[in-house]
Design an enzyme around this catalytic site. Structure first.
Site: not given
Length: 281
Positions: A260, A43
């Site tokens: 997202h 991430n």
């Protein structure tokens, strides 16, 4: 690549984390999302070193993910993970930290700020789970339904994972074969699948209300930067409106042509925006 480390955080639980910028006085904790195969590095690999020029960065594999332990007996997940993160701060002698959380990690950050307000500095939340309430978009959303299909009978597959990951982003070219292979290797182990089932079950367990963060958003006293992708198909943009209305010190930034993963798709702009917010008056 930052060095990976482990810490005992209480209850026999070990968390894995990456650390950079240890010479700085202020700390930023980065908390990843909850998709199959997610980890701190997957991430935040484009953010850690930039933040580390100004802050001590702890990019944490949340319980059940990455190289952290994967218990299956635990309370509601946001409570479970935020308690573990506080344990990590204790283990490392960190009194207070800013929190940067994407999706599931955003929910963990909010739960930590609500339950341990003296330990949380400013919050940067990208499409946070539990805090957003869809006023117009349907529930479950397209992305959440794809997440549920990953482990559904006849079981996980690379094809189902690739379909889920493509829903995370505006530009599907970001979902490479290498990314799918890496995340599938992490997501398809028996331990990871069991942890994911336990996480999902915790949102419907006896203490499920701990996950309904939107109900307590008005209690947050920290400065909060909400970041959304206009094309987010997991936690759609209309989910930001209630949080923006009820959090006393909130502001919202929306990236166009973004899904997202704002910290991935718009990493350069995201880094500047988030760091400016953390440094602000």
């Amino acid at each position: 690549m930052t060095e990976g480390k482990y810490a005992e955080v209480g209850g026999g639980l070990r968390l894995h984390y990456h650390e950079a910028g240890a010479e700085h006085a202020e700390t930023v904790v980065m908390l990843h999302g909850g998709g199959p195969g997610a980890s701190a590095w997957s991430n935040f690999s484009r953010n850690i070193e930039v933040f580390a020029k100004s802050y001590r960065v702890l990019a944490v594999d949340q319980p059940g993910f990455g190289k952290s332990d994967k218990p299956t007996e635990h309370p509601q997940y946001f409570t479970h993970s935020s308690t573990a993160v506080v344990g990590l701060l204790d283990a490392l002698g960190v009194g207070k930290a800013h929190l940067v959380g994407n999706s599931l990690g955003g929910g963990t950050a909010v739960r930590l700020a609500l339950d341990h307000p003296d330990r949380a500095g400013r919050l940067v939340l990208m499409g946070p789970g539990g805090l957003s309430t869809n006023l117009f978009a349907p529930d479950p959303t397209e992305g959440v339904k794809a997440l549920g299909r990953f482990a559904a009978p006849p079981g996980p597959s690379k094809e189902k994972l690739a379909a889920f990951l493509r829903l995370m982003v505006f530009d599907p070219a970001l979902i490479t074969d290498e990314l799918v292979e890496e995340r599938y290797a992490n997501a398809s182990t028996p331990e990871s699948l069991a942890a994911m089932r336990a996480m999902g079950a915790s949102f419907a367990g006896a203490d499920y209300e701990q996950g309904m963060l939107w109900r307590d958003a008005y209690k947050l006293r920290q400065r909060v930067l909400l970041i959304w992708g206009r094309e987010d198909r997991v936690n759609p943009l209309d989910g930001a409106l209630l949080a923006l209305k009820t959090i006393p010190r909130a502001q919202l930034h929306v990236f166009g042509r973004c899904g997202h993963w704002a910290q991935v798709e718009k990493f350069d702009e995201f880094n500047r925006l988030a760091l400016d917010f953390l440094r602000g008056e």
